[in-house]
Design a protein around this motif. Structure first.
Motif, PDB file in Angstrom:
ATOM      1  N   SER A 264       0.844  -1.181   0.000  1.00 12.74           N
ATOM      2  CA  SER A 264       0.000   0.000   0.000  1.00 12.74           C
ATOM      3  C   SER A 264       0.887   1.240   0.000  1.00 12.74           C
ATOM      4  N   ARG A 265       0.372   2.336  -0.494  1.00 14.71           N
ATOM      5  CA  ARG A 265       1.131   3.584  -0.504  1.00 14.71           C
ATOM      6  C   ARG A 265       0.904   4.392   0.778  1.00 14.71           C
ATOM      7  N   VAL A 266       0.117   3.841   1.681  1.00 12.84           N
ATOM      8  CA  VAL A 266      -0.169   4.494   2.956  1.00 12.84           C
ATOM      9  C   VAL A 266       0.517   3.692   4.051  1.00 12.84           C
ATOM     10  N   ALA A 267       1.135   4.362   5.008  1.00 15.93           N
ATOM     11  CA  ALA A 267       1.797   3.675   6.109  1.00 15.93           C
ATOM     12  C   ALA A 267       0.790   2.798   6.841  1.00 15.93           C
ATOM     13  N   VAL A 268       1.226   1.658   7.314  1.00 13.15           N
ATOM     14  CA  VAL A 268       0.341   0.694   7.951  1.00 13.15           C
ATOM     15  C   VAL A 268      -0.407   1.325   9.118  1.00 13.15           C
ATOM     16  N   TRP A 269       0.277   2.102   9.963  1.00 14.19           N
ATOM     17  CA  TRP A 269      -0.349   2.679  11.137  1.00 14.19           C
ATOM     18  C   TRP A 269      -1.326   3.803  10.799  1.00 14.19           C
TER      19      TRP A 269
END
Length: 152
Positions: free
Chosen positions: A100-105
């Motif tokens: 994903s291009r979004v951080a996991v947190w």
């Protein structure tokens, strides 16, 4: 069949050679129970000459058949290669997990799923700005200047 029971009755087989086909997997795994579906994902690049990506999914009629197949076929040999057989995992939704291009947190629902304490869970369910008065960071630190064990 519900998604959860379907997931429990599906196994993941990896380490497959290009020679392995759905027919090969059918013949290897039929002794463990009725097979509903076999899928061998195709390579992502159309120019790739391999017939599949080296892994596949086998869905059994029941979860007990899937467990039996895992117990008996994990680390067995098919066409000269040792295969790994485990339970299939739920597919991550697009925009979740690795890749994903979004951080996991920062992903939706991450904090509620992996929150460590009840305070963290409460803070995530209430959302930002729920508690406008910040807690005193120095509260409860009065006796930290005394070293050693506490004597009662």
């Amino acid at each position: 069949m519900s998604d959860l029971s379907r997931l429990k009755s599906t196994i993941f087989v990896s380490g497959l050679t290009p020679n392995v086909s759905t027919q090969t997997l059918q013949e290897a795994f039929i002794p463990f129970g009725e097979i509903v579906d076999i899928s061998l994902p195709k390579p992502e690049l159309a120019s790739n000459p391999d017939p599949h990506r080296g892994f596949g999914y086998i869905e059994f009629e029941s979860a007990s058949d899937a467990r039996e197949a895992i117990d008996n076929m994990h680390e067995s040999e098919v066409y000269g290669r040792v295969i790994r057989v485990t339970h299939a995992k739920e597919k991550a939704e697009k925009g979740e997990g690795l890749g994903s291009r979004v951080a996991v947190w920062e992903q939706e629902g991450y904090a509620t799923k992996y929150a460590v304490s009840d305070e963290d869970r409460l803070a995530t369910t209430q959302g930002p700005g729920a508690d406008e008065t910040p807690a005193d960071a120095m509260q409860g630190l009065e006796q930290l200047d005394i070293a050693g064990p506490r004597l009662a």
